[in-house]
Design an enzyme around this catalytic site. Structure first.
Site, PDB file in Angstrom:
ATOM      1  N   ASP A   1      38.878  94.635 106.454  1.00 10.13           N
ATOM      2  CA  ASP A   1      38.273  95.588 107.098  1.00 10.13           C
ATOM      3  C   ASP A   1      38.659  96.385 106.067  1.00 10.13           C
ATOM      4  O   ASP A   1      38.684  97.861 105.168  1.00 10.13           O
ATOM      5  CB  ASP A   1      38.913  96.059 108.120  1.00 10.13           C
ATOM      6  CG  ASP A   1      38.222  97.661 108.693  1.00 10.13           C
ATOM      7  OD1 ASP A   1      36.566  97.477 108.548  1.00 10.13           O
ATOM      8  OD2 ASP A   1      39.019  98.903 109.322  1.00 10.13           O
TER       9      ASP A   1
ATOM     10  N   HIS B   1      34.947 100.020 107.323  1.00 12.55           N
ATOM     11  CA  HIS B   1      34.297 100.700 108.802  1.00 12.55           C
ATOM     12  C   HIS B   1      33.689 102.546 107.935  1.00 12.55           C
ATOM     13  O   HIS B   1      33.314 102.525 108.866  1.00 12.55           O
ATOM     14  CB  HIS B   1      34.633 100.548 109.969  1.00 12.55           C
ATOM     15  CG  HIS B   1      36.320 101.342 110.000  1.00 12.55           C
ATOM     16  ND1 HIS B   1      37.036 100.931 109.472  1.00 12.55           N
ATOM     17  CD2 HIS B   1      36.393 102.503 110.459  1.00 12.55           C
ATOM     18  CE1 HIS B   1      38.602 101.680 110.244  1.00 12.55           C
ATOM     19  NE2 HIS B   1      37.272 102.753 110.930  1.00 12.55           N
TER      20      HIS B   1
ATOM     21  N   SER C   1      41.750 106.567 108.398  1.00 16.04           N
ATOM     22  CA  SER C   1      41.277 105.004 108.062  1.00 16.04           C
ATOM     23  C   SER C   1      41.165 105.096 106.752  1.00 16.04           C
ATOM     24  O   SER C   1      40.771 105.653 105.845  1.00 16.04           O
ATOM     25  CB  SER C   1      39.841 104.759 108.929  1.00 16.04           C
ATOM     26  OG  SER C   1      40.397 104.598 110.267  1.00 16.04           O
TER      27      SER C   1
END
Length: 361
Positions: free
Chosen positions: A132, A101, A206
């Site tokens: 992811d 993402h 992230s």
């Protein structure tokens, strides 16, 4: 009794005197045994520090900026969308693992190393929406690499450090413990599992590194799962385990995508009575079939809802995650034999594994 004391006391005193002399005239032994002084001159116990672990791991954690250019006119909405994230250098020649993402639909990606080097020509090798994860490549050599130990298995209670660039404040370290392993409830996929921890993870973390107290990579952190339900969560963060991330990385390098086997059903673990297993201490003997895909291999081979799978390719089903992982890692086109109980009747089915289709978000 008095004679015994007279007999034993002189040798004891002589031994203590000799030990005192040895310790006093041996600086290394003296320093090891005597309590240490702090900066104020007071005696104190040695402090605990993870500085060595951070020093080993932090140079391999990079900052990632990505930018997507919108085709919608500027007067209707912002023309560009920017994302901030982190990444982990996995090889000396520039392979970087990050979250999908972070780079999803990016038209421009920039990578900045801790030493200040900037790379604008970043190649996207591939991505996997289920975990992811995305794999990037920069054109450089002799880069710092995150410490790795393939034999390390994370356990609940392990101390972990999350390294990333939250909120673009610069590289930051947060500390916590692993709260749980094998989490699948947030992923909607039997082919994924997550580590749960209480280290703080925010936007920008992230794709960063989760390491243990020795600086060894434990997983790739993800802020996406933390904010999935759009509620304020305290002390609950997630990461993709290193071993799973490594498998995904190797498949992306080899094929440019992750190819997984698909049979078209979900399975719930059951015990010998056919009751679903809800704790870790009950002996698992099979998987109860549910959510059959009418176009999937299992349905086409004749399986039905509530069938209980007890063997796959000759191996008993005692660990649902292991069985589902085996199916996911089986190449499409492979034939697998299943032994299944339907009521009291044991049946055998041969299924041809299909390919799991995934779509980009």
């Amino acid at each position: 009794m008095l004679k015994f004391i007279r007999f034993i006391l002189p040798p004891m005193l002589a031994g203590l005197c000799i030990a005192f002399v040895i310790i006093w005239f041996s600086p290394n032994l003296k320093n090891a045994l005597l309590p240490k002084l702090d900066v104020s001159g007071h005696y104190s116990s040695s402090h605990m520090s993870f500085a060595d672990a951070v020093e080993k791991a932090s140079p391999a954690v990079v900052t990632i900026f990505s930018e997507s250019i919108s085709s919608v006119p500027r007067y209707m909405r912002a023309n560009t969308t920017q994302e901030l994230g982190s990444g982990v250098l996995m090889s000396h020649d520039g392979y970087i693992l990050t979250n999908y993402h972070v780079v999803n639909d990016a038209d421009q990606i920039m990578v900045i190393l801790t030493d200040g080097r900037r790379f604008d020509d970043v190649q996207v090798i591939g991505f996997d929406t289920i975990t992811d994860l995305a794999l990037l490549k920069i054109d450089a050599q002799h880069l710092p690499v995150i410490p790795i130990n393939d034999n390390f298995s994370p356990r609940v209670g392990d101390v972990v450090l999350a390294i990333g660039n939250p909120l673009n404040l610069g590289q930051t370290i947060t500390q916590g413990v692993i709260s749980a392993t094998g989490k699948q409830t947030l992923t909607d996929s039997p082919y994924n599992n997550l580590l749960q921890m209480d280290a703080a993870v925010n936007v920008g973390n992230s794709g960063g590194a989760l390491v243990n107290s020795n600086g060894v990579l434990v997983g790739i952190t993800s802020a996406q799962f933390r904010t999935r339900y759009n509620i304020d969560i305290q002390g609950i963060s997630f990461a993709v385990p290193y071993k799973l991330a490594k498998e995904v990385m190797q498949k992306l390098i080899q094929d440019g995508r992750v190819v997984r086997g698909y049979l078209g059903f979900r399975g719930a673990a059951v015990d010998s009575t056919g009751k679903e297993v809800t704790d870790l201490y009950t002996r698992i003997v099979g998987l109860r079939v549910s959510d059959l895909d009418p176009l999937g291999p299992a349905w086409q081979a004749g399986m039905q809802e509530n069938d209980i799978i007890v063997k796959v390719a000759g191996e008993p089903v005692t660990n649902p995650q292991k069985t589902l992982k085996f199916i996911g890692n089986t190449r499409p086109g492979t034939r697998l034999e299943f032994q299944v109980y339907r009521g009291d009747e044991l049946r055998t089915f041969t299924l041809v594994v299909a390919e799991l289709e995934t779509r980009a978000n």
